[in-house]
Structures are given as C-alpha cells and as structure tokens.
Design a protein around this motif. Structure first.
Motif, PDB file in Angstrom:
ATOM      1  N   PRO A  45       0.813  -1.217   0.000  1.00 26.37           N
ATOM      2  CA  PRO A  45       0.000   0.000   0.000  1.00 26.37           C
ATOM      3  C   PRO A  45       0.847   1.267   0.000  1.00 26.37           C
ATOM      4  O   PRO A  45       0.397   2.316  -0.447  1.00 26.37           O
ATOM      5  CB  PRO A  45      -0.831  -0.126   1.286  1.00 26.37           C
ATOM      6  N   GLU A  46       2.071   1.162   0.494  1.00 26.59           N
ATOM      7  CA  GLU A  46       2.924   2.344   0.554  1.00 26.59           C
ATOM      8  C   GLU A  46       3.332   2.851  -0.823  1.00 26.59           C
ATOM      9  O   GLU A  46       3.858   3.962  -0.962  1.00 26.59           O
ATOM     10  CB  GLU A  46       4.177   2.052   1.393  1.00 26.59           C
ATOM     11  N   ARG A  47       3.081   2.056  -1.862  1.00 26.43           N
ATOM     12  CA  ARG A  47       3.436   2.497  -3.211  1.00 26.43           C
ATOM     13  C   ARG A  47       2.499   3.579  -3.726  1.00 26.43           C
ATOM     14  O   ARG A  47       2.768   4.195  -4.752  1.00 26.43           O
ATOM     15  CB  ARG A  47       3.461   1.292  -4.154  1.00 26.43           C
ATOM     16  N   TYR A  48       1.389   3.792  -3.007  1.00 24.63           N
ATOM     17  CA  TYR A  48       0.546   4.940  -3.294  1.00 24.63           C
ATOM     18  C   TYR A  48       0.141   5.534  -1.947  1.00 24.63           C
ATOM     19  O   TYR A  48      -0.926   5.233  -1.412  1.00 24.63           O
ATOM     20  CB  TYR A  48      -0.683   4.548  -4.114  1.00 24.63           C
ATOM     21  N   PRO A  49       0.999   6.378  -1.369  1.00 22.68           N
ATOM     22  CA  PRO A  49       0.769   6.908  -0.015  1.00 22.68           C
ATOM     23  C   PRO A  49      -0.601   7.527   0.216  1.00 22.68           C
ATOM     24  O   PRO A  49      -1.140   7.400   1.335  1.00 22.68           O
ATOM     25  CB  PRO A  49       1.901   7.947   0.136  1.00 22.68           C
ATOM     26  N   PRO A  50      -1.231   8.207  -0.772  1.00 25.19           N
ATOM     27  CA  PRO A  50      -2.565   8.767  -0.505  1.00 25.19           C
ATOM     28  C   PRO A  50      -3.613   7.708  -0.155  1.00 25.19           C
ATOM     29  O   PRO A  50      -4.675   8.048   0.358  1.00 25.19           O
ATOM     30  CB  PRO A  50      -2.917   9.487  -1.814  1.00 25.19           C
ATOM     31  N   PHE A  51      -3.327   6.437  -0.444  1.00 23.74           N
ATOM     32  CA  PHE A  51      -4.272   5.373  -0.115  1.00 23.74           C
ATOM     33  C   PHE A  51      -4.239   5.032   1.371  1.00 23.74           C
ATOM     34  O   PHE A  51      -5.164   4.409   1.890  1.00 23.74           O
ATOM     35  CB  PHE A  51      -3.949   4.123  -0.936  1.00 23.74           C
ATOM     36  N   LEU A  52      -3.197   5.442   2.074  1.00 24.29           N
ATOM     37  CA  LEU A  52      -3.056   5.131   3.483  1.00 24.29           C
ATOM     38  C   LEU A  52      -3.882   6.087   4.343  1.00 24.29           C
ATOM     39  O   LEU A  52      -4.167   7.219   3.953  1.00 24.29           O
ATOM     40  CB  LEU A  52      -1.584   5.222   3.894  1.00 24.29           C
ATOM     41  N   VAL A  53      -4.253   5.627   5.529  1.00 22.65           N
ATOM     42  CA  VAL A  53      -4.946   6.439   6.522  1.00 22.65           C
ATOM     43  C   VAL A  53      -4.093   6.424   7.788  1.00 22.65           C
ATOM     44  O   VAL A  53      -3.893   5.371   8.387  1.00 22.65           O
ATOM     45  CB  VAL A  53      -6.360   5.896   6.818  1.00 22.65           C
ATOM     46  N   ASP A  54      -3.579   7.571   8.139  1.00 25.11           N
ATOM     47  CA  ASP A  54      -2.661   7.673   9.286  1.00 25.11           C
ATOM     48  C   ASP A  54      -1.506   6.688   9.144  1.00 25.11           C
ATOM     49  O   ASP A  54      -1.077   6.048  10.111  1.00 25.11           O
ATOM     50  CB  ASP A  54      -3.399   7.428  10.598  1.00 25.11           C
ATOM     51  N   GLY A  55      -1.026   6.538   7.914  1.00 22.09           N
ATOM     52  CA  GLY A  55       0.127   5.687   7.651  1.00 22.09           C
ATOM     53  C   GLY A  55      -0.176   4.215   7.555  1.00 22.09           C
ATOM     54  O   GLY A  55       0.738   3.408   7.365  1.00 22.09           O
ATOM     55  N   GLN A  56      -1.450   3.832   7.658  1.00 22.83           N
ATOM     56  CA  GLN A  56      -1.834   2.431   7.628  1.00 22.83           C
ATOM     57  C   GLN A  56      -2.838   2.179   6.501  1.00 22.83           C
ATOM     58  O   GLN A  56      -3.593   3.063   6.123  1.00 22.83           O
ATOM     59  CB  GLN A  56      -2.467   2.018   8.965  1.00 22.83           C
ATOM     60  N   PRO A  57      -2.854   0.938   5.961  1.00 25.56           N
ATOM     61  CA  PRO A  57      -3.867   0.600   4.956  1.00 25.56           C
ATOM     62  C   PRO A  57      -5.265   0.778   5.541  1.00 25.56           C
ATOM     63  O   PRO A  57      -5.485   0.510   6.729  1.00 25.56           O
ATOM     64  CB  PRO A  57      -3.583  -0.872   4.633  1.00 25.56           C
TER      65      PRO A  57
END
Length: 281
Positions: free
Chosen positions: A134-146
C-alpha cells in the motif's frame, strides 16, 4: 452468530452500480447468503468519452436524466499520454469507503476487474508472510496504515492490467491475493494479450474460461460456480464450471434405473482442470 460474507462489486466502463446489479440478478439470487455491495464509479461519462456503442461494453444505451442509466467509469483512458485520468480520485474515493466498511472479497468486470486487482495489491495480504504494498501509493493510506484488512479473494472477469504508470508501480512485484480470473474465449474488447498481463502479476491465481465474449457468464453451471466461489473462496475444492456442467448433464440424462448415461456433445471447458489455485511468477 455468523454474518453473511460481504463482497465489494465494481462495474465496467459505461456501466454503473444499478446496471451491473441487474446484469448479475441471477447470480444475486443464487448467492442470497452473500451480500454483494455495488458501487458507482465516481466519474460520469459524456458521449465524447465513449468509443463506439456503449451497449457493446455492457453499458447503458442512453443517460437521459435517469440516474440508473448514467454511464460511469473508474477512470478515463488517455492513450496519447498512457494515463488513466481520474484513477487517483477513484482510489481516494475507495479508500474512504474501505476505511469505514469491511468486505471479505472484491469482484469486478472489465475496467472494474482491473481496479479490483489494484485494490487487492494495495490492501496488505499476509498469506505465506507475503505483504502487498500500500505504501506504493501513499494517498491510499490512513494515518500511515492501509484502510482495510486483506481481501480473502478477488474475482476479475474480463480483467486486464492497466498501463498507467501508477498501476506499474503498484504491481511492480506482483500481488498475492487469491484471484479468480474469468476470461471469454471470444472477447474482442479485452483481448487475451491484455488479460495475460494481469495474469502475469497475479501470484495466486485460478483461471476459468468460457465460450463467450465480453460479459459475466450466466449459464447455470457458471451461476452455481460463481455463487459457491463468493461463499467459500479461496477454498481449492470448488468444482470448475465444466465439472459442474458435466454433473448436470449426467444427472439430466440419467436412465430410469438411476444409472448415469455417457455425456455427449461438446462441453464448455474451464481453464482450471483441478479447480485449484496455482502459483504464478
């Protein structure tokens, strides 16, 4: 008390949640114990966005002013720039939905199948200690988590690998979510070459083929197969559509004594003879 499985369902280009739900009406009846949640793509299409006849893609014949007939998409493809316009907005839209709802699996058709693969790769999967990215698209994360736990399975009907640079990054090392790929042998909208590109990055895959073109197969054997898959995937013991058809034929042609007679005629062939997932890559 056990709860019903919930499956996120993503429509194809020029379709919408209402159209796709109606097209899968028979499957919904056979899988009454599965909650299928249909979403509308966030991008409304104008006629200029649609190449040719939208009905050839399984979409609406006209948008009129009826929301149930408005053609939608998850992105607009710009071939000159190899860019999926609107994909980033779609991923943020789905991130926010996944952050508040939970689904056991994801199912998509055509453009929705391509998106289902992307979502599977973005949600972490800990099978065999392998993680998606998921880190390959950071905007997909919520508070740094999937935003969502791993999907138990993915179903991609007439799927393909998007050629956008973001898709390349997300799929750069493949993805591990158990994925059922359903392809039509006469599909001229999503060709075998395009489908194979998604198969190549799918590490834990099962392939089934049908004799038709660009649609979700609806014959009785396929309905039974897909309904059972939604209920129990990724179980390796789900018989293939061809095995189900053979059993149906044997049952319908059984002699009065109850002994099965030989099955004649051409049988619809499935792509997975043993009905099990196979490792790829």
């Amino acid at each position: 008390m056990s709860t019903a499985r919930r499956v996120l369902v993503l429509h194809g280009f020029t379709q919408n949640a209402s159209i796709f739900s109606k097209r899968l009406g028979a499957l919904r009846k056979q899988a009454k114990d599965v909650e299928m949640v249909f979403l509308d793509g966030p991008h409304i299409l104008e006629y200029a966005d649609i190449p040719g006849d939208p009905t050839a893609l399984g979409g609406a014949s006209t948008s009129l002013e009826d929301p149930s007939l408005i053609p939608r998409a998850w992105w607009r493809w710009k071939p000159d720039s190899q860019k999926a316009e609107g994909l980033e907005e779609t991923l943020v839209f789905l991130r926010d939905r996944l952050n508040v709802e939970r689904f056991d699996g994801v199912m998509g058709f055509s453009q929705g199948a391509a998106l289902a693969g992307l979502l599977s790769a973005l949600c972490p999967h800990d099978s065999k200690q392998q993680l998606e990215h998921p880190e390959r698209y950071p905007p997909f994360l919520v508070d740094g988590q999937p935003p969502h736990p791993p999907f138990k399975f993915c179903v991609a009907v007439s799927g393909f690998k998007l050629l956008d640079s973001l898709s390349h990054e997300i799929f750069s090392s493949g993805y591990s979510t158990p994925t059922l790929h359903v392809l039509g042998k006469t599909d001229i909208v999503v060709t075998e070459e395009r489908s194979n590109m998604l198969l190549e990055v799918s590490r834990n895959q099962r392939l089934e083929t049908h004799e038709g073109g660009h649609f979700v197969p609806t014959k009785s054997n396929w309905g039974r197969f897909l309904a059972e898959f939604l209920r129990s995937a990724p179980s390796p013991d789900i018989p293939s559509p061809s095995a189900i058809k053979a059993a149906e034929s044997a049952s319908s042609s059984a002699a009065p004594s109850g002994r099965a007679t030989p099955v004649t005629g051409e049988q619809e062939q499935g792509g997975s003879a043993n009905g099990k997932f196979v490792a790829s890559l």
